[in-house]
Design a protein around this motif. Structure first.
Motif, short mmCIF file in Angstrom:
data_model
loop_
_atom_site.label_atom_id
_atom_site.label_comp_id
_atom_site.label_asym_id
_atom_site.label_seq_id
_atom_site.Cartn_x
_atom_site.Cartn_y
_atom_site.Cartn_z
N LYS A 85 0.75 -1.10 -0.04
CA LYS A 85 -0.04 0.06 0.01
C LYS A 85 0.96 1.25 -0.07
N PHE A 86 1.96 1.18 0.79
CA PHE A 86 2.89 2.41 0.81
C PHE A 86 3.41 2.49 -0.73
N LEU A 87 3.94 1.57 -1.17
CA LEU A 87 4.69 1.77 -2.57
C LEU A 87 3.69 2.16 -3.63
N SER A 140 5.61 -6.68 -5.62
CA SER A 140 4.91 -6.82 -4.39
C SER A 140 3.59 -7.62 -4.67
N LEU A 141 3.16 -7.01 -5.49
CA LEU A 141 1.76 -7.47 -5.97
C LEU A 141 1.64 -8.73 -6.82
N GLY A 142 2.92 -9.06 -7.26
CA GLY A 142 2.95 -10.41 -8.06
C GLY A 142 2.36 -10.30 -9.34
N VAL A 143 2.46 -9.12 -9.96
CA VAL A 143 1.74 -8.81 -11.26
C VAL A 143 2.86 -8.49 -12.37
N LEU A 144 4.16 -8.99 -12.15
CA LEU A 144 4.96 -8.38 -12.99
C LEU A 144 4.75 -9.02 -14.31
N GLY A 145 4.30 -10.14 -14.64
CA GLY A 145 4.00 -10.83 -15.88
C GLY A 145 2.55 -10.59 -16.60
N PHE A 149 8.91 3.15 -8.41
CA PHE A 149 7.94 2.70 -7.51
C PHE A 149 6.81 1.69 -8.11
N GLY A 150 6.87 1.90 -9.54
CA GLY A 150 5.84 1.08 -10.14
C GLY A 150 5.92 -0.27 -10.25
N PHE A 151 7.64 -0.34 -10.38
CA PHE A 151 7.89 -1.99 -10.48
C PHE A 151 7.97 -2.52 -9.19
N ALA A 152 8.38 -1.61 -8.05
CA ALA A 152 8.24 -1.84 -6.79
C ALA A 152 6.95 -2.76 -6.35
N THR A 153 5.93 -1.91 -6.64
CA THR A 153 4.57 -2.10 -6.45
C THR A 153 4.21 -3.41 -7.37
N ALA A 154 4.52 -3.28 -8.54
CA ALA A 154 4.07 -4.62 -9.15
C ALA A 154 4.62 -5.83 -8.74
#
Length: 155
Positions: A3-5, A74-79, A67-72
């Protein structure tokens, strides 16, 4: 932490990219007005200020994908496809800004400072078009970030 990211990602996007889109959109018309005003220092100062806003906030905007990459991550949605498309559109928008918009703004400002050759309408029109493309790319990224096709959140 997610949530912070996400909060930082969204805040930096609003605070950094918003001013770039507005200032870049205003600059072509301001350059035409400065050209028409002749050697009016305040008109050129306006163009200079808009260009500086674009440069400074573009540099700050580099934090958005970080911060977008860090958030993605942590959400596990990079792919996820929507994220990959967003990343590509963001890269294209950054390229348009860095390689097309900012250099043309520099050139216009140089022409205004030197007073010759006069700024041609086609140059400001081309800059306005490129700025519009930049803005549309960011609008598409924003929509993808909100809608997230295939998301199970119901958004």
């Amino acid at each position: 932490m997610t949530k912070f990211l996400l909060a930082v990602h969204v805040l930096v996007a609003i605070v950094a990219i918003g001013p770039v889109t507005v200032a870049a959109s205003m600059l072509p018309a301001a350059a035409r007005r400065a050209q028409a005003a002749g050697p009016d220092a305040s008109s050129i100062a306006t163009v200079r200020l808009l260009h500086r806003i674009c440069r400074v906030y573009a540099a700050i905007a580099l934090a958005v994908p970080v911060f977008g990459f860090a958030t993605a991550s942590s959400l596990g949605v990079l792919g996820d496809t929507w994220l990959i498309v967003s990343i590509v559109l963001t890269a294209v928008a950054a390229g348009v800004l860095a390689l097309l918009v900012l250099p043309r703004q520099d050139a216009l400002l140089t022409q205004l400072d030197e007073g010759s050759p006069p700024v041609e309408r086609s140059a400001t029109a081309r800059l306005a078009m490129l700025t519009g493309i930049f803005n549309l790319l960011w609008a598409a990224v924003t929509v993808l970030m909100i809608v997230r096709p295939g998301s199970t959140t119901g958004a």
